[in-house]
Design an enzyme around this catalytic site. Structure first.
Site, short mmCIF file in Angstrom:
data_model
loop_
_atom_site.label_atom_id
_atom_site.label_comp_id
_atom_site.label_asym_id
_atom_site.label_seq_id
_atom_site.Cartn_x
_atom_site.Cartn_y
_atom_site.Cartn_z
N ALA A 77 110.46 79.59 7.92
CA ALA A 77 110.02 78.62 6.90
C ALA A 77 110.37 79.20 5.53
CB ALA A 77 108.53 78.29 7.01
N LEU A 78 111.62 79.60 5.40
CA LEU A 78 112.04 80.41 4.25
C LEU A 78 112.01 79.60 2.96
CD1 LEU A 78 115.00 82.48 5.75
CD2 LEU A 78 112.54 82.99 5.71
N HIS A 79 111.61 80.27 1.90
CA HIS A 79 111.55 79.66 0.57
C HIS A 79 112.14 80.65 -0.43
CE1 HIS A 79 108.18 82.36 0.10
NE2 HIS A 79 107.47 81.74 1.01
N GLY A 132 110.87 82.69 -2.41
CA GLY A 132 110.29 84.04 -2.38
C GLY A 132 110.99 84.91 -1.35
N HIS A 133 111.23 84.35 -0.17
CA HIS A 133 111.93 85.12 0.87
C HIS A 133 113.36 85.46 0.40
CE1 HIS A 133 109.10 82.72 3.61
NE2 HIS A 133 108.77 83.98 3.84
N LYS A 151 103.30 89.72 -2.52
CA LYS A 151 102.47 88.55 -2.26
C LYS A 151 101.37 88.89 -1.23
CE LYS A 151 101.49 84.10 -1.33
NZ LYS A 151 100.92 84.21 -0.03
N SER A 198 104.55 80.01 -1.11
CA SER A 198 104.15 80.39 0.23
C SER A 198 104.58 79.31 1.22
CB SER A 198 102.62 80.53 0.29
OG SER A 198 102.17 80.51 1.63
N ARG A 202 102.87 78.29 3.47
CA ARG A 202 101.70 77.45 3.75
C ARG A 202 101.44 76.43 2.64
NH1 ARG A 202 99.73 82.47 6.38
NH2 ARG A 202 99.34 81.95 8.56
P1 AMP Z 1 106.11 85.60 5.74
O1 AMP Z 1 107.29 84.86 6.29
O2 AMP Z 1 105.11 84.74 5.07
O3 AMP Z 1 105.55 86.59 6.71
O4 AMP Z 1 106.70 86.48 4.56
C1 AMP Z 1 107.79 87.33 4.78
C2 AMP Z 1 107.91 88.27 3.60
O5 AMP Z 1 108.12 87.51 2.42
C3 AMP Z 1 106.63 89.09 3.38
O6 AMP Z 1 107.01 90.42 3.03
C4 AMP Z 1 105.97 88.36 2.24
O7 AMP Z 1 105.14 89.19 1.46
C5 AMP Z 1 107.17 87.90 1.45
N1 AMP Z 1 106.83 86.77 0.58
C6 AMP Z 1 106.15 85.64 0.92
N2 AMP Z 1 105.97 84.86 -0.16
C7 AMP Z 1 106.57 85.51 -1.21
C8 AMP Z 1 106.72 85.22 -2.60
N3 AMP Z 1 106.23 84.10 -3.15
N4 AMP Z 1 107.38 86.10 -3.38
C9 AMP Z 1 107.88 87.25 -2.84
N5 AMP Z 1 107.78 87.58 -1.53
C10 AMP Z 1 107.12 86.73 -0.73
#
Ligand code: AMP
Length: 286
Positions: free
Chosen positions: A35-37, A39-40, A153, A189, A191
């Site tokens: 669910a990449l955005h 931030g990823h 985050k 996020s 979410r």
């Molecule tokens: P997730 O897919 O939510 O497990 O996140 C994967 C990685 O992306 C984790 O290291 C998160 O901390 C990071 N991440 C999620 N949201 C953000 C954001 N808004 N800015 C920077 N890194 C993020």
């Protein structure tokens, strides 16, 4: 545009990494749940700058979700994710199934103390960090990257992973990356897609309150007064607060003078749980 190589099993991942190693390439890993955005993607840009090869993992890790949490509903957008990663120039995507990661008979987990049991997330998600530590240690051992990038985050998660990598002598440098935000301050996020329009409009309050609280503490105001007032503001803004606390940035224990510290928050709005955090600048009294 170069398409990343998609890998589903550990042997193929290791064979590709071995080829790169023989060519002298350095390797960065960015673990995600998809669910990449943006931030990823920002993590991948840091990875690009630090290593010759960039691997993303995409795995919605069941062991870090409690039974009542959103594992089944968690957004899964694999095609879009691959398109984003192709645009970024990622070299490979490791996207294993649960059966590859947790084959029948799997029983081993990583046991944690320190930042993982310093309340905060652990109080509300008591099985979460064991699941995170187990998947992250598996991914690091499977891939053996020079560097792995994690977002600030999930700040307590980053502290847990740093501690684990140090304690277990994992030969990977753990790098934290700044939180990418929407223009109104809401931390991006996966979410956030759960938020209704009204909830989305209310959500930036979290970051606003944190910014003001961080400056007030740095300016020498009484921290427990600042925290109490900030908690009330968040609850009056329509959130149900899990916690808002001020902690040492590495141990997640009580903040100590002359050490980096952090405000951390988790709050629910409607059915969505949001987390965020912010550094408290070293102020005159810090
Ligand atoms: P997730 O897919 O939510 O497990 O996140 C994967 C990685 O992306 C984790 O290291 C998160 O901390 C990071 N991440 C999620 N949201 C953000 C954001 N808004 N800015 C920077 N890194 C993020």
């Amino acid at each position: 545009m170069k398409q990343p190589v998609i890998l589903n099993d550990v042997a193929t991942l290791r064979a590709l990494v071995a080829t790169w190693r023989r060519a002298g390439d350095t390797i960065a890993l960015v673990p995600t749940m998809g669910a990449l955005h943006a931030g990823h993607v920002s993590l991948g840009k840091i990875a690009r700058a630090r290593a010759r090869r960039v691997i993303y993992s995409i795995f919605v890790n069941p062991t870090q979700f409690a039974p009542h949490e959103d594992f089944a509903a968690y957004p899964r957008t694999f095609e879009d994710d691959i398109a984003r990663l192709a645009a970024l120039g990622a070299d490979a995507v490791f996207a294993p199934t649960s059966a590859i990661i947790y084959p029948a008979g799997f029983v081993t987990t990583v046991s944690l103390k320190g930042p993982a049991i310093a309340e905060l997330e652990d109080r509300f998600r008591p099985t979460h960090f064991a699941g995170v530590a187990t998947i992250v240690s598996k991914l690091l051992i499977q891939c053996m990257p020079d560097i792995a990038i994690f977002g600030e985050k999930d700040f307590q998660q980053l502290a847990v992973i740093r501690q684990m990598a140090r304690d277990l002598d994992l030969p990977t440098q753990i790098e934290g990356a700044p939180t990418l935000r929407e223009a109104d301050g809401l931390a991006i996020s996966s979410r956030n897609v759960y938020l209704s329009a009204a909830e989305r409009a209310a959500a930036p309050l979290l970051h606003r309150v944190m910014r003001e609280a961080a400056s007030a503490i740095a300016a020498g105001e009484n921290p427990s007064g600042v925290l109490d007032y900030s908690r009330q503001r968040i609850e009056r803004g329509g959130f149900s607060l899990d916690y808002l606390d001020w902690r040492d940035a590495a141990t997640m224990g009580a903040p100590a003078p002359d050490r980096p510290s952090r405000l951390l928050v988790a709050a629910r709005i409607g059915t969505t749980r949001l987390i965020d955090n912010l550094a408290v600048p070293a102020g005159e009294k810090a």
